[in-house]
Design an enzyme around this catalytic site. Structure first.
Site, PDB file in Angstrom:
ATOM      1  N   ASP A  19      58.347  39.229-100.853  1.00 38.31           N
ATOM      2  CA  ASP A  19      57.438  38.143-100.486  1.00 38.31           C
ATOM      3  C   ASP A  19      57.072  37.326-101.732  1.00 38.31           C
ATOM      4  O   ASP A  19      57.576  37.574-102.824  1.00 38.31           O
ATOM      5  CB  ASP A  19      56.202  38.743 -99.811  1.00 38.31           C
ATOM      6  CG  ASP A  19      55.463  37.756 -98.914  1.00 38.31           C
ATOM      7  OD1 ASP A  19      56.005  36.668 -98.645  1.00 38.31           O
ATOM      8  OD2 ASP A  19      54.346  38.084 -98.483  1.00 38.31           O
ATOM      9  N   HIS A  20      56.151  36.356-101.552  1.00 37.39           N
ATOM     10  CA  HIS A  20      55.739  35.421-102.616  1.00 37.39           C
ATOM     11  C   HIS A  20      55.991  35.952-104.031  1.00 37.39           C
ATOM     12  O   HIS A  20      55.309  36.850-104.499  1.00 37.39           O
ATOM     13  CB  HIS A  20      54.239  35.142-102.517  1.00 37.39           C
ATOM     14  CG  HIS A  20      53.821  34.453-101.279  1.00 37.39           C
ATOM     15  ND1 HIS A  20      53.892  33.087-101.115  1.00 37.39           N
ATOM     16  CD2 HIS A  20      53.304  34.941-100.123  1.00 37.39           C
ATOM     17  CE1 HIS A  20      53.445  32.757 -99.922  1.00 37.39           C
ATOM     18  NE2 HIS A  20      53.085  33.866 -99.303  1.00 37.39           N
TER      19      HIS A  20
ATOM     20  N   GLY B 275      50.025  34.047 -92.939  1.00 37.65           N
ATOM     21  CA  GLY B 275      48.630  34.125 -92.498  1.00 37.65           C
ATOM     22  C   GLY B 275      48.486  34.314 -90.997  1.00 37.65           C
ATOM     23  O   GLY B 275      47.584  33.751 -90.369  1.00 37.65           O
TER      24      GLY B 275
ATOM     25  N   THR C 176      47.476  36.807 -89.112  1.00 44.33           N
ATOM     26  CA  THR C 176      46.261  37.447 -88.599  1.00 44.33           C
ATOM     27  C   THR C 176      45.177  36.426 -88.298  1.00 44.33           C
ATOM     28  O   THR C 176      44.365  36.611 -87.391  1.00 44.33           O
ATOM     29  CB  THR C 176      45.742  38.499 -89.599  1.00 44.33           C
ATOM     30  OG1 THR C 176      46.771  39.485 -89.815  1.00 44.33           O
ATOM     31  CG2 THR C 176      44.490  39.197 -89.077  1.00 44.33           C
TER      32      THR C 176
ATOM     33  N   ASN D  27      54.551  35.979 -90.959  1.00 44.51           N
ATOM     34  CA  ASN D  27      54.192  37.049 -91.884  1.00 44.51           C
ATOM     35  C   ASN D  27      52.883  37.695 -91.458  1.00 44.51           C
ATOM     36  O   ASN D  27      51.884  37.003 -91.222  1.00 44.51           O
ATOM     37  CB  ASN D  27      54.058  36.493 -93.297  1.00 44.51           C
ATOM     38  CG  ASN D  27      55.399  36.315 -93.976  1.00 44.51           C
ATOM     39  OD1 ASN D  27      56.393  36.004 -93.338  1.00 44.51           O
ATOM     40  ND2 ASN D  27      55.423  36.513 -95.283  1.00 44.51           N
ATOM     41  N   VAL D  28      52.898  39.017 -91.406  1.00 46.95           N
ATOM     42  CA  VAL D  28      51.737  39.785 -90.939  1.00 46.95           C
ATOM     43  C   VAL D  28      51.376  40.829 -91.990  1.00 46.95           C
ATOM     44  O   VAL D  28      52.236  41.610 -92.406  1.00 46.95           O
ATOM     45  CB  VAL D  28      52.045  40.492 -89.603  1.00 46.95           C
ATOM     46  CG1 VAL D  28      50.801  41.225 -89.096  1.00 46.95           C
ATOM     47  CG2 VAL D  28      52.563  39.504 -88.565  1.00 46.95           C
TER      48      VAL D  28
END
EC number: 4.1.2.40
Length: 280
Positions: A81-82, A206, A208, A227-228
């Site tokens: 990820d990032h 984001g 959630t 993405n969770v």
């Protein structure tokens, strides 16, 4: 079955479903997510974020996630990820990650395109997929230096065409690490982005913080990956605390983690079902 994003996202972008990308914070969570995916015959993405890479190291995280993917009965992508440093990304590729995200969202557009393209050139030679970001998805907590900038459709068009990325994360009102689903999605902006960059799978970070009705609407378009992370951490933390408080005399980690993982698996199943990635 170990795959990359290109084996999952194009079909999702052209269909009425999306692939959940779960941030994994330990072997137990990864095992629970894979179990949920297998029970629903659904593909998933297992992701490692900056915190996990700093905690475990790139190679250790890769070994853990790749092993889970290779032994799975369903397609699983192992995604970094990032990440802001090319050196870390190149190491991740050679350690077994099948997908990476170079995050140049804090750079000027020209620099973002140039640096992302350099990563893409190396990654594609190794059959690794690449996600980039245009605009900047803000953080509710934990990344105070990250600015909030909605995606400009014209810049998105240039970025998609010139960087060569396989998937593009966009900012349309979504926010990282929200504890409650109160993001306000800018659908007019999304329509403009889709019109200018019609061929690239789009990504939402984001999740959630996004209402279920918005997720349902978003997955029907070009949004192919969500993405969770926060909701899984909430389920894990709240239930582990409750279980330990209920049995204060017990102390064995495996005893409590085994119990807590059933709640993580249930949450993963809920998310997979919401995105209709089952029966792949």
């Amino acid at each position: 079955m170990l795959v990359n994003l290109n084996e999952l996202l194009p079909a999702a972008a052209n269909g009425q479903y999306a692939i959940p990308c779960f941030n994994v914070f330990g072997f137990e969570e990864g095992k629970a997510i894979v179990s949920a995916a297998e029970s629903l015959s659904a593909p998933v993405i297992l992701a490692a974020n900056k915190d996990m890479v700093e905690f475990m190291g790139v190679k250790a995280v890769a070994n853990m996630l790749v092993n889970l993917a290779e032994l799975s009965k369903v397609p699983i992508c192992v995604h970094l990820d990032h990440t802001y440093e090319e050196e870390t990304i190149f190491k991740a590729m050679h350690c077994g990650f099948t997908s990476v995200m170079f995050d140049g969202s804090q750079c000027a557009l020209e620099d973002n395109i140039r640096r992302t393209k350099n990563v893409v050139d190396v990654a594609h030679a190794l059959e690794v997929s690449v996600e980039g970001e245009i605009g900047s998805v803000a953080y509710h907590e934990g990344r105070d230096h990250i600015q909030s900038v909605k995606t400009d459709p014209i810049e998105a068009k240039r970025f998609a065409e010139e960087s060569g990325v396989d998937a593009m994360a966009i900012a349309i009102g979504n926010v990282h690490r929200l504890n409650f689903p109160n993001s306000v999605i800018d659908y007019a902006l999304l329509n403009d982005i889709t019109r200018e960059a019609p061929n690239i799978p789009l990504v939402i970070h984001g999740t959630t913080g996004i209402r279920e009705e918005d997720i349902t609407r978003l997955k029907a378009g070009r949004i192919s990956k969500f993405n969770v992370g926060t909701s899984l951490r909430q389920v894990m933390g709240h239930n582990l605390r409750r279980l330990m408080n209920e049995e204060p005399d017990k102390f064995d980690k495996l005893y409590f983690m085994t119990k807590a993982m059933s709640y993580v698996e249930a949450e993963a199943k809920r998310i997979i079902g919401l995105m209709s990635a089952a029966s792949y």
